[in-house]
Design a protein around this motif. Structure first.
Motif, mmCIF file in Angstrom:
data_model
loop_
_atom_site.group_PDB
_atom_site.id
_atom_site.type_symbol
_atom_site.label_atom_id
_atom_site.label_comp_id
_atom_site.label_asym_id
_atom_site.label_seq_id
_atom_site.Cartn_x
_atom_site.Cartn_y
_atom_site.Cartn_z
ATOM 1 N N TYR A 280 0.829 -1.120 0.252
ATOM 2 C CA TYR A 280 -0.109 0.064 -0.148
ATOM 3 C C TYR A 280 0.854 1.347 -0.066
ATOM 4 O O TYR A 280 0.475 2.179 -0.738
ATOM 5 C CB TYR A 280 -0.912 -0.071 1.191
ATOM 6 N N SER A 281 1.885 1.262 0.620
ATOM 7 C CA SER A 281 2.629 2.404 1.016
ATOM 8 C C SER A 281 3.359 2.800 -0.135
ATOM 9 O O SER A 281 3.381 3.967 -0.646
ATOM 10 C CB SER A 281 3.747 2.195 1.949
ATOM 11 N N ARG A 282 4.053 1.568 -1.168
ATOM 12 C CA ARG A 282 4.658 1.891 -2.319
ATOM 13 C C ARG A 282 3.751 2.022 -3.722
ATOM 14 O O ARG A 282 4.268 2.046 -4.811
ATOM 15 C CB ARG A 282 5.489 0.932 -2.358
ATOM 16 N N CYS A 283 2.297 1.829 -3.413
ATOM 17 C CA CYS A 283 1.422 1.739 -4.567
ATOM 18 C C CYS A 283 2.015 0.414 -5.419
ATOM 19 O O CYS A 283 2.061 0.839 -6.499
ATOM 20 C CB CYS A 283 1.562 2.985 -5.446
ATOM 21 N N CYS A 284 2.105 -0.515 -4.723
ATOM 22 C CA CYS A 284 2.805 -1.724 -5.677
ATOM 23 C C CYS A 284 1.485 -2.696 -6.226
ATOM 24 O O CYS A 284 0.552 -2.935 -5.374
ATOM 25 C CB CYS A 284 3.637 -2.693 -4.768
ATOM 26 N N THR A 285 1.383 -2.833 -7.247
ATOM 27 C CA THR A 285 0.537 -3.810 -7.910
ATOM 28 C C THR A 285 0.997 -5.256 -7.912
ATOM 29 O O THR A 285 2.079 -5.581 -8.586
ATOM 30 C CB THR A 285 0.205 -3.143 -9.340
ATOM 31 N N PHE A 286 0.039 -6.243 -7.426
ATOM 32 C CA PHE A 286 0.657 -7.739 -7.589
ATOM 33 C C PHE A 286 -0.456 -8.374 -8.409
ATOM 34 O O PHE A 286 -1.665 -8.148 -8.379
ATOM 35 C CB PHE A 286 0.443 -8.154 -6.227
ATOM 36 N N HIS A 287 0.245 -9.231 -9.157
ATOM 37 C CA HIS A 287 -0.652 -10.063 -10.107
ATOM 38 C C HIS A 287 -0.138 -11.589 -10.000
ATOM 39 O O HIS A 287 0.841 -11.976 -9.997
ATOM 40 C CB HIS A 287 -0.879 -9.566 -11.549
ATOM 41 N N THR A 288 -1.360 -12.449 -9.876
ATOM 42 C CA THR A 288 -1.084 -13.944 -9.900
ATOM 43 C C THR A 288 -2.078 -14.404 -10.871
ATOM 44 O O THR A 288 -3.175 -13.838 -11.091
ATOM 45 C CB THR A 288 -0.907 -14.564 -8.817
ATOM 46 N N GLY A 289 -1.965 -15.592 -11.332
ATOM 47 C CA GLY A 289 -3.000 -16.573 -11.965
ATOM 48 C C GLY A 289 -2.468 -16.891 -13.211
ATOM 49 O O GLY A 289 -1.167 -16.843 -13.573
ATOM 50 N N ARG A 290 -3.367 -17.767 -13.935
ATOM 51 C CA ARG A 290 -2.998 -18.483 -14.980
ATOM 52 C C ARG A 290 -2.774 -17.535 -16.073
ATOM 53 O O ARG A 290 -3.516 -16.322 -16.240
ATOM 54 C CB ARG A 290 -4.021 -19.653 -15.580
ATOM 55 N N ALA A 291 -1.779 -17.721 -17.125
ATOM 56 C CA ALA A 291 -1.683 -16.854 -18.089
ATOM 57 C C ALA A 291 -2.807 -17.232 -19.132
ATOM 58 O O ALA A 291 -3.079 -18.175 -19.592
ATOM 59 C CB ALA A 291 -0.260 -16.994 -18.793
ATOM 60 N N HIS A 292 -3.149 -16.009 -19.943
ATOM 61 C CA HIS A 292 -3.776 -16.201 -21.289
ATOM 62 C C HIS A 292 -3.126 -16.308 -22.337
ATOM 63 O O HIS A 292 -2.577 -15.266 -22.865
ATOM 64 C CB HIS A 292 -4.993 -15.117 -21.405
ATOM 65 N N VAL A 293 -2.697 -17.515 -22.865
ATOM 66 C CA VAL A 293 -1.468 -17.737 -23.605
ATOM 67 C C VAL A 293 -1.978 -17.345 -25.204
ATOM 68 O O VAL A 293 -0.908 -16.581 -25.733
ATOM 69 C CB VAL A 293 -0.980 -18.840 -23.579
#
Length: 339
Positions: A280-293
């Motif tokens: 939150y402090s760094r405005c960090c975006t996190f993503h996980t999940g299967r790739a849409h290949v």
């Protein structure tokens, strides 16, 4: 025809089964000619990932088109094609948005060669023939001059790596990239390193403890640094967690700079508490999940065709198709079986 079946950890066998047949105008039959292991496959074969058999094996590969339905327009018999591992219709709302891994025309997560997780009806690509249900939507012709062996993982692992770095480098050209490599995803992290270099990252750091992977990353143009995932090497606008486990995941997030983007390409088998206050402090975006290949495959092939990216560096063993079973049981990092 013959297909390879996985019965459980360390248990593979060839099986005789009926050949698939065309029964709809948008279908195609293909003959796999270069089939690769996904990073998940060695884990399944060694019993580290719970994917019980029996099921038809293999979901990464290049194939030759054998026959097409009367409605198919984009490929013809004799063409060499990339076969995306995910089943996608190309016309539902998620497919039209490029979210082909969430196609609503079929059961969620439908794919080749992943057992109950992907649906047994699709079979596997370690076989004499495979049925493609939506040929125009799924198949990607292989550009002239590209060795099928080099891009056998263009079905899954290479696009998975591409999605971890390409969108972010497009938004922030020249950004610095950190990849945490490790045993859980032995090739995706390496592909991500090579792709980051190809896409113009100003600095690409690959962190790992394995000498062979560090050497491959260096050959791909990355700065290889020996150390475990907790080794501090600075903060980066783009980070990729390809090591697996809670420690590496939190380390990748903590190494992400302000307004940065962290992508986990690993399958986390357990819930992991995240350092949310720091994110939150760094405005960090996190993503996980299967790739849409499927949408990424043409971009990957273009990078290979223009000489900017050579995925063959990651392949550690190539064998004739008939030697697949024994080679798979030896669990090389990235195996390609060739007809």
């Amino acid at each position: 025809m013959k297909r390879l079946m996985l019965d459980g950890p360390g248990a593979l066998r060839w099986e005789d089964c009926p050949e698939p047949t065309l029964d709809a105008p948008d279908q195609a039959l293909v003959r796999p000619i270069a089939v690769a292991t996904c990073d998940l496959d060695p884990a399944v074969l060694q019993g580290h990932f719970p994917l019980p058999g029996p099921y038809p094996f293999g979901h990464e590969g290049i194939a030759e088109v054998i026959a097409v339905g009367e409605g198919v327009r984009t490929v013809t018999p004799g063409d060499r094609v990339v076969v995306p591992f995910q089943i996608s219709c190309g016309v539902c709302a998620p497919c039209l948005r490029g979210r082909t891994g969430n196609c609503t025309a079929h059961t969620r997560m439908s794919s080749y060669g992943l057992g109950l997780m992907g649906g047994l009806e699709w079979g596997g690509l370690w076989a004499d023939l495979a049925l493609i249900p939506h040929a125009d939507a799924m198949l990607v012709p292989l550009p002239a001059g590209i060795d099928p062996v080099a891009v056998a993982s263009a079905s899954d692992n290479i696009p998975d790596a591409y999605r971890a770095v390409a969108p972010q480098l497009s938004a922030d050209p020249g950004a610095e990239v950190l990849i945490l490599g490790g045993s859980a995803a032995t090739s995706i992290g390496l592909y991500a390193a090579g792709l980051a270099v190809a896409l113009g990252a100003s600095r690409t750091v690959y962190l790992d403890t394995d000498p062979e992977r560090l050497e491959i990353a260096a050959e791909l143009g990355a700065e290889s640094i020996e150390g475990d995932s907790t080794t501090r090497v600075g903060r980066f606008l783009i980070t990729v967690e390809a090591a697996g486990g809670a420690t590496a995941l939190r380390a990748a997030i903590n190494a992400t700079a302000g307004d940065g983007w962290c992508t986990s390409v690993s399958v986390q088998a357990q819930d992991v508490p995240l350092p949310l206050l720091g994110m939150y402090s760094r405005c960090c975006t996190f993503h996980t999940g299967r790739a849409h290949v499927r949408p990424a495959i043409p971009h990957v092939l273009d990078l290979v065709a223009t000489g900017r990216f050579d995925p063959s560096v990651v392949t550690t063993r190539t064998v004739p198709f008939e030697d697949s079973l024994d080679a798979l049981l030896e669990a090389p990092r990235k195996l390609v079986a060739v007809r």
